[in-house]
Design a protein around this motif. Sequence first.
Motif, mmCIF file in Angstrom:
data_model
loop_
_atom_site.group_PDB
_atom_site.id
_atom_site.type_symbol
_atom_site.label_atom_id
_atom_site.label_comp_id
_atom_site.label_asym_id
_atom_site.label_seq_id
_atom_site.Cartn_x
_atom_site.Cartn_y
_atom_site.Cartn_z
ATOM 1 N N HIS A 257 25.889 34.480 39.438
ATOM 2 C CA HIS A 257 26.128 34.258 37.826
ATOM 3 C C HIS A 257 27.357 34.778 37.463
ATOM 4 N N GLY A 258 27.627 36.216 38.065
ATOM 5 C CA GLY A 258 28.910 36.644 37.656
ATOM 6 C C GLY A 258 29.160 36.962 36.143
ATOM 7 N N THR A 259 30.456 36.924 35.955
ATOM 8 C CA THR A 259 31.032 37.281 34.596
ATOM 9 C C THR A 259 30.562 36.063 33.658
ATOM 10 N N ARG A 270 24.231 35.998 20.280
ATOM 11 C CA ARG A 270 25.258 36.078 19.495
ATOM 12 C C ARG A 270 24.875 35.249 18.551
ATOM 13 N N GLY A 271 24.353 33.823 18.992
ATOM 14 C CA GLY A 271 24.188 32.700 18.213
ATOM 15 C C GLY A 271 22.749 32.746 17.698
ATOM 16 N N ALA A 272 22.211 33.674 18.348
ATOM 17 C CA ALA A 272 20.438 33.912 17.790
ATOM 18 C C ALA A 272 20.676 34.969 16.768
ATOM 19 N N GLY A 273 21.805 35.678 16.337
ATOM 20 C CA GLY A 273 21.735 36.838 15.414
ATOM 21 C C GLY A 273 22.051 38.201 15.900
ATOM 22 N N LEU A 274 22.277 38.382 17.205
ATOM 23 C CA LEU A 274 22.446 39.807 17.458
ATOM 24 C C LEU A 274 23.807 39.845 17.959
ATOM 25 N N ALA A 275 24.463 40.909 17.195
ATOM 26 C CA ALA A 275 26.097 41.288 17.392
ATOM 27 C C ALA A 275 26.097 42.241 18.636
ATOM 28 N N VAL A 276 27.124 41.565 19.746
ATOM 29 C CA VAL A 276 27.117 42.081 20.860
ATOM 30 C C VAL A 276 28.320 42.475 21.146
ATOM 31 N N ASP A 277 28.592 43.462 21.615
ATOM 32 C CA ASP A 277 29.895 44.148 22.109
ATOM 33 C C ASP A 277 29.968 44.118 23.615
ATOM 34 N N LEU A 278 30.656 43.204 24.237
ATOM 35 C CA LEU A 278 30.585 43.119 25.725
ATOM 36 C C LEU A 278 31.910 43.485 26.421
ATOM 37 N N GLU A 279 31.959 44.472 27.365
ATOM 38 C CA GLU A 279 32.927 44.871 28.192
ATOM 39 C C GLU A 279 32.648 44.786 29.873
ATOM 40 N N LEU A 280 33.524 44.066 30.351
ATOM 41 C CA LEU A 280 33.226 43.995 31.766
ATOM 42 C C LEU A 280 34.582 44.607 32.437
ATOM 43 N N THR A 281 34.082 45.383 33.418
ATOM 44 C CA THR A 281 35.326 46.293 34.265
ATOM 45 C C THR A 281 35.062 45.820 35.778
ATOM 46 N N GLY A 282 36.177 45.469 36.483
ATOM 47 C CA GLY A 282 36.061 45.275 37.721
ATOM 48 C C GLY A 282 35.772 43.941 38.194
ATOM 49 N N GLU A 283 35.947 43.389 39.264
ATOM 50 C CA GLU A 283 35.629 42.064 39.708
ATOM 51 C C GLU A 283 34.106 42.137 40.228
ATOM 52 N N LEU A 284 33.563 41.052 39.337
ATOM 53 C CA LEU A 284 32.037 40.903 39.308
ATOM 54 C C LEU A 284 31.564 39.512 39.938
ATOM 55 N N ASP A 285 32.633 38.687 40.145
ATOM 56 C CA ASP A 285 32.383 37.246 40.800
ATOM 57 C C ASP A 285 32.100 37.144 42.365
ATOM 58 N N ASP A 286 32.528 38.050 43.139
ATOM 59 C CA ASP A 286 32.607 38.188 44.535
ATOM 60 C C ASP A 286 31.462 39.128 45.092
ATOM 61 N N ILE A 287 30.664 39.570 44.189
ATOM 62 C CA ILE A 287 29.428 40.536 44.592
ATOM 63 C C ILE A 287 28.279 39.719 45.408
ATOM 64 N N ALA A 288 27.453 40.394 45.864
ATOM 65 C CA ALA A 288 26.242 39.676 46.567
ATOM 66 C C ALA A 288 25.442 38.850 45.596
ATOM 67 N N PRO A 289 25.056 37.617 45.937
ATOM 68 C CA PRO A 289 24.198 36.988 44.926
ATOM 69 C C PRO A 289 23.054 37.893 44.237
ATOM 70 N N GLU A 290 22.375 38.519 45.189
ATOM 71 C CA GLU A 290 21.025 39.267 44.571
ATOM 72 C C GLU A 290 21.368 40.228 43.676
ATOM 73 N N SER A 292 24.192 40.087 41.840
ATOM 74 C CA SER A 292 24.619 39.273 40.407
ATOM 75 C C SER A 292 23.679 38.992 39.855
ATOM 76 N N LEU A 293 22.606 38.630 40.416
ATOM 77 C CA LEU A 293 21.581 38.154 39.654
ATOM 78 C C LEU A 293 20.586 39.325 38.953
ATOM 79 N N GLY A 294 20.430 40.401 39.774
ATOM 80 C CA GLY A 294 19.950 41.606 39.015
ATOM 81 C C GLY A 294 20.795 41.987 37.800
ATOM 82 N N VAL A 295 22.102 42.203 37.903
ATOM 83 C CA VAL A 295 22.751 42.538 36.773
ATOM 84 C C VAL A 295 22.537 41.510 35.533
ATOM 85 N N HIS A 296 22.446 40.102 35.936
ATOM 86 C CA HIS A 296 22.311 39.345 34.982
ATOM 87 C C HIS A 296 20.775 39.468 34.356
#
Length: 391
Positions: A257-259, A270-290, A292-296
């Motif tokens: 899933h990644g970033t 956000r489209g459903a009406g929830l205001a979300v402030d998102l902050e991603l730090t570090g490389e999240l696209d090369d971590i293990a798939p499991e 990545s899925l857990g974070v997602h």
Amino acid sequence: MRRFSLWLRGKPIVADSMLTFALLVVEILGVAAAENKIAYLAIGVFIPLPLVFRRVYPRAVAVVSLLLSFTAIAVQYVVGEREASHITLFSLGIMLYTLVAYVGRREGVWFAAALVADSVLSYIAIAGTATTDLVFTAMFYALCWTLAEFIGARHAYDTEVEARLAVADYDKERRAHDAVSTERTRIARELHDVVAHAVSVIIVQADGAKYALRRDPDAAEQALATIAGTGREALRELRKTVALLRTEHAPDSLPQHGTAGIARVVEMMRGAGLAVDLELTGELDDIAPEVSLGVHRIVQESLTNTLRHAGPHPKAWVRVRRRDDDVTIDITDSGGVPLDAPAVRIKGGGMGLVGMRERIAVLGGTLDAGRAPEGAWRVHATIPLDPGFAE
């Protein structure tokens, strides 16, 4: 022939009856050499009969065989039969073999001692008994004992192998049962995360569209568009999940899933009406798939809960940070959770929100969920980059 042999092995009385019959036939053929044929037949017929039950009641048959042997000596002494020998007396050696092989050496020793007494008594009572006959008898009994030791060792080995196979079969069944249970839990968790998220968004948007349908048609149209988009995304996720569950796949074949995946979840919320402030730090696209899925899934589930429970104008702050050894996820909402909602702390396999608890337990991480001091609801999770899959 092999089938017949296996059939006989399971029916010892049948096999021993055939052995007894063979001894009787040989005994009858030797009646011509006897002086007193009636006494010879009377003795010869009764001596081998207990062999029919030698493996069913070995101790009792051994005692009866000895009594019959002593009786035969007495009868021969009384009637004066000196020359004729009874082939059926081989049944005594067969009983010695049976005791040693199927019961134990101690019973065999006692029976062998009784056989020595029987042989000595026969030598004394029957003048026709030669020393060579005693030597032959001793060698025959020694052969029976040696053969019994070999067969007994073989039986012990077979018994041990059967026991080990039984244990192995039990372990195999237990592992298969555990694997099925684990797989069912995984399927339930994945389907819940996909369906619950989509249905929650759809319900919120449908309720909003119902109220805005006449007052604000544009808002109603936007809500319906969000419902359609959410439904399509849920269908795509379901197809992907079902496709994976239908195959034996390794963790590396899980979706990455990644970033982009996190951004899609946030954008949908956000489209459903929830205001979300998102902050991603570090490389999240090369971590293990499991991982990545857990974070997602944790981000998805937490935002879904916020949308459902955090009041009329909810807001959430999502912080995902990759560190040297792990990934931390911190989601805080604007409040609105009922005051009596219990705080939970999850450590690996501890108690708490079922879906996130199980996922964190599998990945070997930690998760804290509870009310923050300012009244907001906070979820904080840590997932190691090398999960190792906790048992």
